[in-house]
Design a protein around this motif. Structure first.
Motif, PDB file in Angstrom:
ATOM      1  N   ARG A  78      22.525  28.294  -5.206  1.00 48.88           N
ATOM      2  CA  ARG A  78      21.410  28.620  -4.304  1.00 48.88           C
ATOM      3  C   ARG A  78      20.774  29.930  -4.752  1.00 48.88           C
ATOM      4  O   ARG A  78      21.462  30.921  -4.996  1.00 48.88           O
ATOM      5  N   TYR A  79      19.451  29.897  -4.836  1.00 53.63           N
ATOM      6  CA  TYR A  79      18.694  31.106  -5.123  1.00 53.63           C
ATOM      7  C   TYR A  79      18.432  31.826  -3.808  1.00 53.63           C
ATOM      8  O   TYR A  79      17.970  31.219  -2.843  1.00 53.63           O
ATOM      9  N   LEU A  80      18.763  33.116  -3.760  1.00 51.67           N
ATOM     10  CA  LEU A  80      18.550  33.936  -2.570  1.00 51.67           C
ATOM     11  C   LEU A  80      17.357  34.858  -2.849  1.00 51.67           C
ATOM     12  O   LEU A  80      17.525  35.936  -3.431  1.00 51.67           O
ATOM     13  N   PRO A  81      16.158  34.414  -2.469  1.00 51.50           N
ATOM     14  CA  PRO A  81      14.949  35.131  -2.880  1.00 51.50           C
ATOM     15  C   PRO A  81      14.852  36.573  -2.394  1.00 51.50           C
ATOM     16  O   PRO A  81      14.370  37.429  -3.121  1.00 51.50           O
ATOM     17  N   GLY A  82      15.305  36.882  -1.202  1.00 51.67           N
ATOM     18  CA  GLY A  82      15.197  38.248  -0.690  1.00 51.67           C
ATOM     19  C   GLY A  82      15.968  39.257  -1.513  1.00 51.67           C
ATOM     20  O   GLY A  82      15.595  40.421  -1.624  1.00 51.67           O
ATOM     21  N   SER A  83      17.052  38.817  -2.112  1.00 52.92           N
ATOM     22  CA  SER A  83      17.891  39.716  -2.897  1.00 52.92           C
ATOM     23  C   SER A  83      17.812  39.431  -4.393  1.00 52.92           C
ATOM     24  O   SER A  83      18.411  40.146  -5.180  1.00 52.92           O
ATOM     25  N   ASP A  84      17.101  38.371  -4.759  1.00 52.88           N
ATOM     26  CA  ASP A  84      16.968  37.951  -6.158  1.00 52.88           C
ATOM     27  C   ASP A  84      18.337  37.697  -6.801  1.00 52.88           C
ATOM     28  O   ASP A  84      18.607  38.111  -7.917  1.00 52.88           O
ATOM     29  N   LEU A  85      19.207  37.016  -6.032  1.00 48.82           N
ATOM     30  CA  LEU A  85      20.544  36.647  -6.490  1.00 48.82           C
ATOM     31  C   LEU A  85      20.680  35.137  -6.555  1.00 48.82           C
ATOM     32  O   LEU A  85      19.983  34.410  -5.850  1.00 48.82           O
ATOM     33  N   VAL A  86      21.612  34.682  -7.365  1.00 44.53           N
ATOM     34  CA  VAL A  86      22.026  33.283  -7.363  1.00 44.53           C
ATOM     35  C   VAL A  86      23.447  33.257  -6.824  1.00 44.53           C
ATOM     36  O   VAL A  86      24.310  34.010  -7.287  1.00 44.53           O
ATOM     37  N   MET A  87      23.681  32.414  -5.822  1.00 46.04           N
ATOM     38  CA  MET A  87      25.004  32.271  -5.224  1.00 46.04           C
ATOM     39  C   MET A  87      25.568  30.909  -5.613  1.00 46.04           C
ATOM     40  O   MET A  87      24.846  29.912  -5.631  1.00 46.04           O
ATOM     41  N   MET A  88      26.854  30.879  -5.932  1.00 40.58           N
ATOM     42  CA  MET A  88      27.542  29.641  -6.268  1.00 40.58           C
ATOM     43  C   MET A  88      28.722  29.492  -5.313  1.00 40.58           C
ATOM     44  O   MET A  88      29.390  30.472  -4.988  1.00 40.58           O
ATOM     45  N   PHE A  89      28.984  28.255  -4.874  1.00 40.11           N
ATOM     46  CA  PHE A  89      30.005  28.006  -3.853  1.00 40.11           C
ATOM     47  C   PHE A  89      30.635  26.640  -4.092  1.00 40.11           C
ATOM     48  O   PHE A  89      29.956  25.694  -4.483  1.00 40.11           O
TER      49      PHE A  89
END
Length: 151
Positions: A42-53
């Motif tokens: 998932r791309y987290l636009p507010g923080s410009d991070l990619v999260m993997m789960f």
């Protein structure tokens, strides 16, 4: 939706031998099945991070205290998680997650990041399903020998 995230996914699919990964404009995430794991990116636009789960395994009926202790130990300085984080909840079981800044990921390293993630998930799935081995002085690697000064 970030074009950079879409581009990363386009390079990830062939690198892992997956079919084309499609992402909806209104949902900056995708679900991949890799080695029997459902891996959510998932791309987290507010923080410009990619999260993997992913869910690693259900919580065992017996030996939970030992598992909880092993998960805490593994997360300490990430020494058994390669920078990812293990967690346990009654409703989801044992999970593994990780985040990475978008500016660090590229077509040359995203597949390695995802594959390392799956490797850690596989190792901990085995640990969860077979039962955590008690870490004693007898079964620790030589580098963890208990020859320390005690005060």
């Amino acid at each position: 939706m970030s074009e950079a995230f879409t581009s990363l996914l386009a390079t990830l699919a062939p690198a892992l031998g997956l079919p084309e990964i499609s992402v909806r404009e209104d949902d900056p995430s995708c679900l991949l099945v890799i080695d029997d794991f459902e891996v959510s990116l998932r791309y987290l636009p507010g923080s410009d991070l990619v999260m993997m789960f992913t869910v690693v395994a259900p919580l065992p009926e017996e030996g939970r205290e030992a598992l909880y202790a092993a998960l805490l130990d593994a997360n300490t300085f990430f020494h058994e998680t390669q920078g990812f984080t293990l967690a346990a909840r009654q409703d989801t079981g044992v999970t593994l997650q990780g985040v990475m800044p978008m500016n660090v990921l590229n077509g040359g390293n995203i597949a390695t990041w995802v594959q390392n993630f799956v490797n850690v998930a596989e190792r901990w799935q085995e640990e969860c399903l077979e039962g955590v081995q008690e870490k004693t002085e007898e079964n620790l690697p030589d580098s963890f020998a208990m020859n320390m000064l005690r005060v």
